[in-house]
Design a protein around this motif. Structure first.
Motif, PDB file in Angstrom:
ATOM      1  N   THR A 141      25.937 -55.203  12.063  1.00  0.00           N
ATOM      2  CA  THR A 141      25.907 -53.997  11.249  1.00  0.00           C
ATOM      3  C   THR A 141      25.072 -52.948  11.968  1.00  0.00           C
ATOM      4  OG1 THR A 141      26.098 -55.269   9.222  1.00  0.00           O
ATOM      5  CG2 THR A 141      25.257 -53.032   9.009  1.00  0.00           C
ATOM      6  N   THR A 142      25.585 -51.717  12.015  1.00  0.00           N
ATOM      7  CA  THR A 142      24.873 -50.608  12.624  1.00  0.00           C
ATOM      8  C   THR A 142      24.389 -49.671  11.535  1.00  0.00           C
ATOM      9  OG1 THR A 142      26.262 -50.764  14.599  1.00  0.00           O
ATOM     10  CG2 THR A 142      25.032 -48.714  14.281  1.00  0.00           C
ATOM     11  N   ASN A 143      23.092 -49.385  11.538  1.00  0.00           N
ATOM     12  CA  ASN A 143      22.477 -48.470  10.586  1.00  0.00           C
ATOM     13  C   ASN A 143      22.391 -47.079  11.189  1.00  0.00           C
ATOM     14  OD1 ASN A 143      21.696 -50.407   8.474  1.00  0.00           O
ATOM     15  ND2 ASN A 143      20.389 -51.253  10.059  1.00  0.00           N
ATOM     16  N   VAL A 180      20.407 -43.679  10.688  1.00  0.00           N
ATOM     17  CA  VAL A 180      19.132 -43.370  10.065  1.00  0.00           C
ATOM     18  C   VAL A 180      18.630 -41.996  10.482  1.00  0.00           C
ATOM     19  CG1 VAL A 180      16.722 -44.141   9.916  1.00  0.00           C
ATOM     20  CG2 VAL A 180      18.556 -45.837  10.031  1.00  0.00           C
ATOM     21  N   ASP A 232      27.294 -46.348   0.671  1.00  0.00           N
ATOM     22  CA  ASP A 232      25.959 -46.934   0.810  1.00  0.00           C
ATOM     23  C   ASP A 232      24.967 -46.065   0.066  1.00  0.00           C
ATOM     24  OD1 ASP A 232      26.186 -49.184   2.792  1.00  0.00           O
ATOM     25  OD2 ASP A 232      27.060 -47.562   3.985  1.00  0.00           O
ATOM     26  N   TRP A 236      14.045 -52.236   3.506  1.00  0.00           N
ATOM     27  CA  TRP A 236      14.511 -50.949   2.993  1.00  0.00           C
ATOM     28  C   TRP A 236      14.165 -50.841   1.514  1.00  0.00           C
ATOM     29  CZ3 TRP A 236      16.028 -47.489   6.457  1.00  0.00           C
ATOM     30  CH2 TRP A 236      16.487 -47.940   7.686  1.00  0.00           C
ATOM     31  N   ARG A 261      18.142 -44.316   5.656  1.00  0.00           N
ATOM     32  CA  ARG A 261      19.448 -44.842   6.054  1.00  0.00           C
ATOM     33  C   ARG A 261      20.510 -44.208   5.172  1.00  0.00           C
ATOM     34  NH1 ARG A 261      20.233 -50.984   5.335  1.00  0.00           N
ATOM     35  NH2 ARG A 261      20.756 -50.342   3.238  1.00  0.00           N
ATOM     36  N   ARG A 310      25.995 -47.374   6.927  1.00  0.00           N
ATOM     37  CA  ARG A 310      26.055 -48.638   7.662  1.00  0.00           C
ATOM     38  C   ARG A 310      27.505 -48.879   8.042  1.00  0.00           C
ATOM     39  NH1 ARG A 310      23.529 -53.011   3.759  1.00  0.00           N
ATOM     40  NH2 ARG A 310      24.767 -51.804   2.325  1.00  0.00           N
ATOM     41  N   SER A 338      22.443 -52.047  16.654  1.00  0.00           N
ATOM     42  CA  SER A 338      22.299 -52.039  15.200  1.00  0.00           C
ATOM     43  C   SER A 338      21.583 -50.803  14.657  1.00  0.00           C
ATOM     44  CB  SER A 338      21.562 -53.295  14.737  1.00  0.00           C
ATOM     45  OG  SER A 338      20.250 -53.305  15.269  1.00  0.00           O
ATOM     46  N   LEU A 339      21.224 -49.850  15.537  1.00  0.00           N
ATOM     47  CA  LEU A 339      20.473 -48.691  15.060  1.00  0.00           C
ATOM     48  C   LEU A 339      20.803 -47.423  15.846  1.00  0.00           C
ATOM     49  CD1 LEU A 339      18.198 -47.532  13.241  1.00  0.00           C
ATOM     50  CD2 LEU A 339      16.579 -48.212  15.040  1.00  0.00           C
TER      51      LEU A 339
END
Length: 151
Positions: A22-24, A26, A52, A69, A94, A97, A144-145
């Motif tokens: 999963t890629t957030n 932010v 989300d 979170w 965030r 996602r 993931s970020l």
């Protein structure tokens, strides 16, 4: 033969499960004052819902594997499909996602990005991002970020 087929099928499924992540996406507030973040969700079929809910964490915790979170107060305007919230200095928000986001150049990943516009308003001015710019302004920190920093 039946047992061999089952083993191959299980191995095949495990291989794909291991590649999932999963890629957030932010927004980080590195300024000295609170900012207002407003973003609009792209159109999709069916009744409107938030893909989300926005959540926050201290920006210093972003490098951790599983930061804790926390829910944040936000307003939703279903007519404009927008979310508005306040982000305090030193916090990370965030807003999206995506499963297995493969980078800005991947057309399949681009298709699944659900944010249409992002506006960040603070003491140092306003940042307005639309369409592709709203996605590609995020900087890859890891698989993931991805972060967008307001200074």
């Amino acid at each position: 033969m039946r047992r061999f087929t089952l083993v191959v099928l299980v191995a095949f499924l495990c291989m794909f499960a291991a590649c999932s992540f999963t890629t957030n996406f932010v927004i980080v507030n590195e300024s000295d004052s609170p900012v207002i973040v407003r973003y609009e969700i792209k159109e999709f079929h069916g009744e409107f819902y938030l893909p989300d809910k926005p959540v926050v964490v201290a920006a210093s915790e972003l490098g951790e594997d599983q930061p804790e979170w926390k829910p944040i107060e936000f307003e939703v305007d279903e007519a404009t499909r927008s979310v508005t919230t306040q982000l305090m200095p030193g916090e990370a928000l965030r807003i999206a996602r995506l499963n297995s986001y493969m980078g800005h150049d991947n057309p399949n990943s681009a298709h699944h990005f659900q944010i249409r516009t992002i506006t960040i308003s603070g003491a140092r001015g306003q940042l307005n991002l639309t369409d592709e710019q709203a996605r590609t302004t995020f900087t890859e920190v890891s698989l993931s970020l991805y972060t967008l920093t307001y200074k």
